[in-house]
Design a protein around this motif. Structure first.
Motif, PDB file in Angstrom:
ATOM      1  N   GLN A  37      43.043  44.199  47.254  1.00  0.00           N
ATOM      2  CA  GLN A  37      43.265  45.293  46.523  1.00  0.00           C
ATOM      3  C   GLN A  37      41.657  45.469  45.804  1.00  0.00           C
ATOM      4  OE1 GLN A  37      46.369  45.734  44.104  1.00  0.00           O
ATOM      5  NE2 GLN A  37      46.134  47.884  43.728  1.00  0.00           N
ATOM      6  N   LEU A  38      41.229  46.776  45.649  1.00  0.00           N
ATOM      7  CA  LEU A  38      40.088  47.038  44.851  1.00  0.00           C
ATOM      8  C   LEU A  38      40.000  48.272  44.401  1.00  0.00           C
ATOM      9  CD1 LEU A  38      37.118  46.009  44.463  1.00  0.00           C
ATOM     10  CD2 LEU A  38      36.403  47.105  46.558  1.00  0.00           C
ATOM     11  N   ALA A  39      39.644  48.399  42.979  1.00  0.00           N
ATOM     12  CA  ALA A  39      39.577  49.601  42.510  1.00  0.00           C
ATOM     13  C   ALA A  39      38.350  49.522  41.577  1.00  0.00           C
ATOM     14  CB  ALA A  39      40.866  49.868  41.309  1.00  0.00           C
ATOM     15  N   ILE A  40      37.486  50.684  41.440  1.00  0.00           N
ATOM     16  CA  ILE A  40      36.456  50.694  40.772  1.00  0.00           C
ATOM     17  C   ILE A  40      36.486  51.936  39.815  1.00  0.00           C
ATOM     18  CG2 ILE A  40      33.740  51.195  41.040  1.00  0.00           C
ATOM     19  CD1 ILE A  40      34.119  50.316  44.040  1.00  0.00           C
ATOM     20  N   THR A  41      35.998  51.659  38.328  1.00  0.00           N
ATOM     21  CA  THR A  41      36.140  52.582  37.504  1.00  0.00           C
ATOM     22  C   THR A  41      34.707  52.857  36.876  1.00  0.00           C
ATOM     23  OG1 THR A  41      38.182  51.849  36.847  1.00  0.00           O
ATOM     24  CG2 THR A  41      37.164  53.151  35.153  1.00  0.00           C
ATOM     25  N   SER A  42      34.151  53.898  36.922  1.00  0.00           N
ATOM     26  CA  SER A  42      32.692  54.204  36.255  1.00  0.00           C
ATOM     27  C   SER A  42      32.907  54.235  35.008  1.00  0.00           C
ATOM     28  CB  SER A  42      32.374  55.551  37.143  1.00  0.00           C
ATOM     29  OG  SER A  42      30.863  55.849  36.366  1.00  0.00           O
ATOM     30  N   SER A  43      31.635  53.919  34.280  1.00  0.00           N
ATOM     31  CA  SER A  43      31.594  54.030  32.575  1.00  0.00           C
ATOM     32  C   SER A  43      31.284  55.360  32.322  1.00  0.00           C
ATOM     33  CB  SER A  43      30.642  52.985  32.173  1.00  0.00           C
ATOM     34  OG  SER A  43      29.228  53.356  32.822  1.00  0.00           O
ATOM     35  N   GLY A  44      30.967  56.343  33.418  1.00  0.00           N
ATOM     36  CA  GLY A  44      30.528  57.696  33.034  1.00  0.00           C
ATOM     37  C   GLY A  44      28.963  57.857  32.980  1.00  0.00           C
ATOM     38  N   THR A  45      28.559  56.938  31.968  1.00  0.00           N
ATOM     39  CA  THR A  45      26.880  56.878  32.010  1.00  0.00           C
ATOM     40  C   THR A  45      26.568  55.484  31.843  1.00  0.00           C
ATOM     41  OG1 THR A  45      27.159  56.579  29.585  1.00  0.00           O
ATOM     42  CG2 THR A  45      26.931  58.963  30.602  1.00  0.00           C
ATOM     43  N   GLY A  46      25.292  55.234  32.236  1.00  0.00           N
ATOM     44  CA  GLY A  46      24.666  54.012  32.637  1.00  0.00           C
ATOM     45  C   GLY A  46      25.164  53.269  34.047  1.00  0.00           C
ATOM     46  N   PRO A  47      24.471  52.027  34.062  1.00  0.00           N
ATOM     47  CA  PRO A  47      24.871  51.483  35.571  1.00  0.00           C
ATOM     48  C   PRO A  47      25.901  50.819  35.881  1.00  0.00           C
ATOM     49  CG  PRO A  47      23.101  50.215  34.066  1.00  0.00           C
ATOM     50  CD  PRO A  47      23.565  51.251  33.285  1.00  0.00           C
ATOM     51  N   PHE A  48      26.658  50.266  34.752  1.00  0.00           N
ATOM     52  CA  PHE A  48      27.674  49.379  34.680  1.00  0.00           C
ATOM     53  C   PHE A  48      29.133  50.084  35.194  1.00  0.00           C
ATOM     54  CE2 PHE A  48      24.800  47.493  31.628  1.00  0.00           C
ATOM     55  CZ  PHE A  48      24.424  46.312  32.372  1.00  0.00           C
ATOM     56  N   GLN A  49      30.004  49.351  35.871  1.00  0.00           N
ATOM     57  CA  GLN A  49      31.262  49.734  36.392  1.00  0.00           C
ATOM     58  C   GLN A  49      31.923  48.626  36.232  1.00  0.00           C
ATOM     59  OE1 GLN A  49      29.682  50.865  40.362  1.00  0.00           O
ATOM     60  NE2 GLN A  49      30.163  52.982  39.922  1.00  0.00           N
ATOM     61  N   GLN A  50      33.581  49.026  36.250  1.00  0.00           N
ATOM     62  CA  GLN A  50      34.417  48.127  35.974  1.00  0.00           C
ATOM     63  C   GLN A  50      35.053  47.876  37.417  1.00  0.00           C
ATOM     64  OE1 GLN A  50      37.211  48.283  32.778  1.00  0.00           O
ATOM     65  NE2 GLN A  50      38.664  46.926  33.733  1.00  0.00           N
ATOM     66  N   PHE A  51      35.220  46.715  38.091  1.00  0.00           N
ATOM     67  CA  PHE A  51      35.615  46.389  39.435  1.00  0.00           C
ATOM     68  C   PHE A  51      37.000  45.556  39.194  1.00  0.00           C
ATOM     69  CE2 PHE A  51      31.121  46.816  39.597  1.00  0.00           C
ATOM     70  CZ  PHE A  51      31.003  47.753  40.800  1.00  0.00           C
ATOM     71  N   ALA A  52      38.256  46.102  39.490  1.00  0.00           N
ATOM     72  CA  ALA A  52      39.448  45.235  39.674  1.00  0.00           C
ATOM     73  C   ALA A  52      39.571  44.741  41.109  1.00  0.00           C
ATOM     74  CB  ALA A  52      40.431  46.089  39.136  1.00  0.00           C
ATOM     75  N   ILE A  53      39.619  43.676  41.319  1.00  0.00           N
ATOM     76  CA  ILE A  53      40.043  43.155  42.528  1.00  0.00           C
ATOM     77  C   ILE A  53      41.144  42.139  42.669  1.00  0.00           C
ATOM     78  CG2 ILE A  53      38.292  41.345  41.994  1.00  0.00           C
ATOM     79  CD1 ILE A  53      37.319  41.466  45.159  1.00  0.00           C
ATOM     80  N   SER A  54      41.800  41.975  43.819  1.00  0.00           N
ATOM     81  CA  SER A  54      43.034  41.111  44.184  1.00  0.00           C
ATOM     82  C   SER A  54      42.578  40.616  45.302  1.00  0.00           C
ATOM     83  CB  SER A  54      44.274  42.114  44.125  1.00  0.00           C
ATOM     84  OG  SER A  54      44.753  42.357  43.041  1.00  0.00           O
ATOM     85  N   VAL A  55      42.679  39.227  45.402  1.00  0.00           N
ATOM     86  CA  VAL A  55      42.290  38.524  46.742  1.00  0.00           C
ATOM     87  C   VAL A  55      43.505  37.741  46.826  1.00  0.00           C
ATOM     88  CG1 VAL A  55      39.631  38.581  46.144  1.00  0.00           C
ATOM     89  CG2 VAL A  55      41.016  36.662  45.545  1.00  0.00           C
ATOM     90  N   ARG A  56      43.579  37.038  48.205  1.00  0.00           N
ATOM     91  CA  ARG A  56      44.634  36.201  48.686  1.00  0.00           C
ATOM     92  C   ARG A  56      43.759  35.044  49.410  1.00  0.00           C
ATOM     93  NH1 ARG A  56      49.152  39.356  51.715  1.00  0.00           N
ATOM     94  NH2 ARG A  56      49.577  39.642  49.550  1.00  0.00           N
ATOM     95  N   THR A  57      44.418  33.917  49.148  1.00  0.00           N
ATOM     96  CA  THR A  57      43.870  32.772  49.713  1.00  0.00           C
ATOM     97  C   THR A  57      44.948  31.934  50.537  1.00  0.00           C
ATOM     98  OG1 THR A  57      42.575  30.732  49.107  1.00  0.00           O
ATOM     99  CG2 THR A  57      44.124  31.556  47.526  1.00  0.00           C
ATOM    100  N   TYR A  58      44.615  31.281  51.310  1.00  0.00           N
ATOM    101  CA  TYR A  58      45.709  30.714  52.302  1.00  0.00           C
ATOM    102  C   TYR A  58      45.382  29.268  52.337  1.00  0.00           C
ATOM    103  CZ  TYR A  58      46.046  35.413  54.224  1.00  0.00           C
ATOM    104  OH  TYR A  58      46.476  36.871  54.340  1.00  0.00           O
ATOM    105  N   ALA A  59      46.475  28.667  52.598  1.00  0.00           N
ATOM    106  CA  ALA A  59      46.370  27.177  52.798  1.00  0.00           C
ATOM    107  C   ALA A  59      47.676  26.568  53.672  1.00  0.00           C
ATOM    108  CB  ALA A  59      46.784  26.426  51.369  1.00  0.00           C
ATOM    109  N   LEU A  60      47.483  25.502  54.275  1.00  0.00           N
ATOM    110  CA  LEU A  60      48.718  25.103  55.058  1.00  0.00           C
ATOM    111  C   LEU A  60      49.516  24.355  54.050  1.00  0.00           C
ATOM    112  CD1 LEU A  60      46.486  23.075  57.912  1.00  0.00           C
ATOM    113  CD2 LEU A  60      47.843  25.172  58.152  1.00  0.00           C
ATOM    114  N   PRO A  61      50.960  24.393  54.266  1.00  0.00           N
ATOM    115  CA  PRO A  61      51.955  24.158  53.710  1.00  0.00           C
ATOM    116  C   PRO A  61      51.938  22.381  53.397  1.00  0.00           C
ATOM    117  CG  PRO A  61      52.888  24.690  55.793  1.00  0.00           C
ATOM    118  CD  PRO A  61      51.446  25.192  55.710  1.00  0.00           C
TER     119      PRO A  61
END
Length: 65
Positions: A37-61
């Motif tokens: 999952q990925l969501a990007i929110t702009s600050s309106g002005t300026g170069p900065f943005q907020q990025f909300a990210i969800s990642v999944r990592t896998y492993a052997l049991p």
């Protein structure tokens, strides 16, 4: 046995170029990550943005002997 997984969610603030560099570093990691999952929110002005990210990592049991 099927692999187990864990989801991690976090938010970062920066420029789009910085976020692309972050994703490149994540991709080149020795740990397998899948962006689920990925969501990007702009600050309106300026170069900065907020990025909300969800990642999944896998492993052997863990198996007991």
């Amino acid at each position: 046995d099927a692999p187990v997984y864990a989801d991690f969610s976090f938010e970062v603030i920066g420029t789009y170029a910085q976020f692309k560099d972050f994703l490149t570093d994540l991709e080149q990691s020795l740990t397998l990550f899948e962006v689920v999952q990925l969501a990007i929110t702009s600050s309106g002005t300026g170069p900065f943005q907020q990025f909300a990210i969800s990642v999944r990592t896998y492993a052997l049991p863990i198996t007991s002997q």
